[in-house]
Design an enzyme around this catalytic site. Structure first.
Site, PDB file in Angstrom:
ATOM      1  N   ASP A  46       0.804  -1.214   0.031  1.00 27.40           N
ATOM      2  CA  ASP A  46       0.075  -0.071  -0.129  1.00 27.40           C
ATOM      3  C   ASP A  46       0.921   1.520  -0.123  1.00 27.40           C
ATOM      4  O   ASP A  46       2.155   0.964   0.232  1.00 27.40           O
ATOM      5  CB  ASP A  46      -1.094  -0.134   1.247  1.00 27.40           C
ATOM      6  CG  ASP A  46      -1.868  -0.774   1.226  1.00 27.40           C
ATOM      7  OD1 ASP A  46      -2.435  -1.469   0.169  1.00 27.40           O
ATOM      8  OD2 ASP A  46      -2.715  -1.254   2.169  1.00 27.40           O
ATOM      9  N   LYS A  68      -3.549   3.361  -2.842  1.00 27.52           N
ATOM     10  CA  LYS A  68      -4.943   4.070  -3.058  1.00 27.52           C
ATOM     11  C   LYS A  68      -4.960   5.592  -2.478  1.00 27.52           C
ATOM     12  O   LYS A  68      -4.519   5.492  -1.555  1.00 27.52           O
ATOM     13  CB  LYS A  68      -5.945   3.108  -2.354  1.00 27.52           C
ATOM     14  CG  LYS A  68      -5.941   1.806  -3.032  1.00 27.52           C
ATOM     15  CD  LYS A  68      -6.905   0.707  -2.197  1.00 27.52           C
ATOM     16  CE  LYS A  68      -7.027  -0.489  -2.898  1.00 27.52           C
ATOM     17  NZ  LYS A  68      -8.119  -1.491  -2.131  1.00 27.52           N
ATOM     18  N   MET A 180     -10.589   7.157   8.453  1.00 28.05           N
ATOM     19  CA  MET A 180     -10.725   7.404   7.138  1.00 28.05           C
ATOM     20  C   MET A 180     -11.744   8.651   7.245  1.00 28.05           C
ATOM     21  O   MET A 180     -12.779   8.640   6.411  1.00 28.05           O
ATOM     22  CB  MET A 180     -11.263   6.406   6.203  1.00 28.05           C
ATOM     23  CG  MET A 180     -10.213   5.496   5.949  1.00 28.05           C
ATOM     24  SD  MET A 180     -10.685   3.916   4.974  1.00 28.05           S
ATOM     25  CE  MET A 180     -11.568   3.033   6.172  1.00 28.05           C
TER      26      MET A 180
END
Length: 265
Positions: A46, A68, A180
């Site tokens: 990631d 991402k 998030m």
């Protein structure tokens, strides 16, 4: 993205090892994870994985980023699943490096399902989740005999806030940790207040926890969105809602909020 194929001549089907790389600081990597990295043929990682963690893999290992960002993915999840299967079928030992823990908002479950379906051997090595690592750095206990006997983890950006049911997750005696949530701070505060959480509930924002430039900020729920805007809070960050937030070793932003509120009165 083109990936050079490996030869499978004389080799059995390989394996995939999902590793939690922790919140950032490579010192928080487990010994088991470090040993697995040292025998990697391929590392699929990631974007939040620290380069110092990647350096623990052999120089000969192929490194593939599947970073991402919000609303922009290098590869969709289905593509990542297919990539892991493809590389393992060459006979390689494939390390799938994820920030935090693979099974805490890391989509590790989806990848394990895909690998099992393809007949690939898979192993999971847990990591220090972002909530635990960031809270420890800020000396913020997520549970405390005087303040909280329960803790919940939710995603602040997951199929829209309206689809999520947070009833009873925050309030007196409870701690809510939101992953998030940087882009939706104001909506999160509004949602929780509408669900009955007191506007004066303490909140802590733990930004870039365990990494250089880390910040811990503390305010009240009613000020969450405005404070994140004033302080230009950036991802990665976690939001902690609950009485335990008052215990964080954090910069207190209540004075700035009070001054702003007074000026608008």
């Amino acid at each position: 993205m083109e990936i050079a194929p490996r030869t499978n001549e004389g080799r059995d089907t390989g394996q995939v090892i999902l590793i939690g790389a922790g919140p950032g600081d490579p010192e928080l990597l487990t010994l088991r994870a470090a040993r697995a990295l040292a025998r990697a043929d391929v590392v699929v990682h990631d974007g939040l994985v620290d380069t110092r963690v990647l350096d623990l893999a052999p120089q000969s290992a192929t490194r593939i980023s599947v970073a991402k960002k919000r609303a922009r993915h290098t590869l969709p999840q289905e593509g990542i699943n297919a990539l892991l299967v493809e590389q393992a079928l060459t006979g390689a030992t494939v390390i799938r490096l994820k920030g935090g823990d693979p099974f805490v908002f890391g989509r590790g479950g989806e990848e394990v399902e895909a690998l099992r379906a393809a007949g690939i051997r898979v192993e999971v090595i847990p990591g220090v989740s972002a909530a635990l690592g960031c809270a420890a750095e800020a000396q913020l206990p997520l549970t405390h005999r005087d303040w909280s006997s329960a803790v919940s983890f939710v995603a602040g950006q997951c199929k829209g806030l309206s689809d999520q049911d947070w009833s009873g997750l925050a309030g007196k005696g409870r701690t809510l940790v939101i992953y998030m949530g940087v882009a939706t701070g104001a909506a999160i505060a509004e949602k929780l207040i509408c669900d009955g959480v007191a506007p004066e509930m303490p909140v802590a924002i733990l930004e870039r926890g365990t990494l250089p430039g880390a910040r811990a900020l503390r305010t009240l729920l009613a000020d969450l969105g405005d404070m994140m805007h004033r302080e230009d809070v950036q991802s990665p960050a976690v939001i902690v809602v609950g009485e335990v937030a008052r215990l964080a070793n954090a910069e207190d932003k209540l004075a700035a909020w009070a001054a702003a509120a007074e000026s608008m009165a």
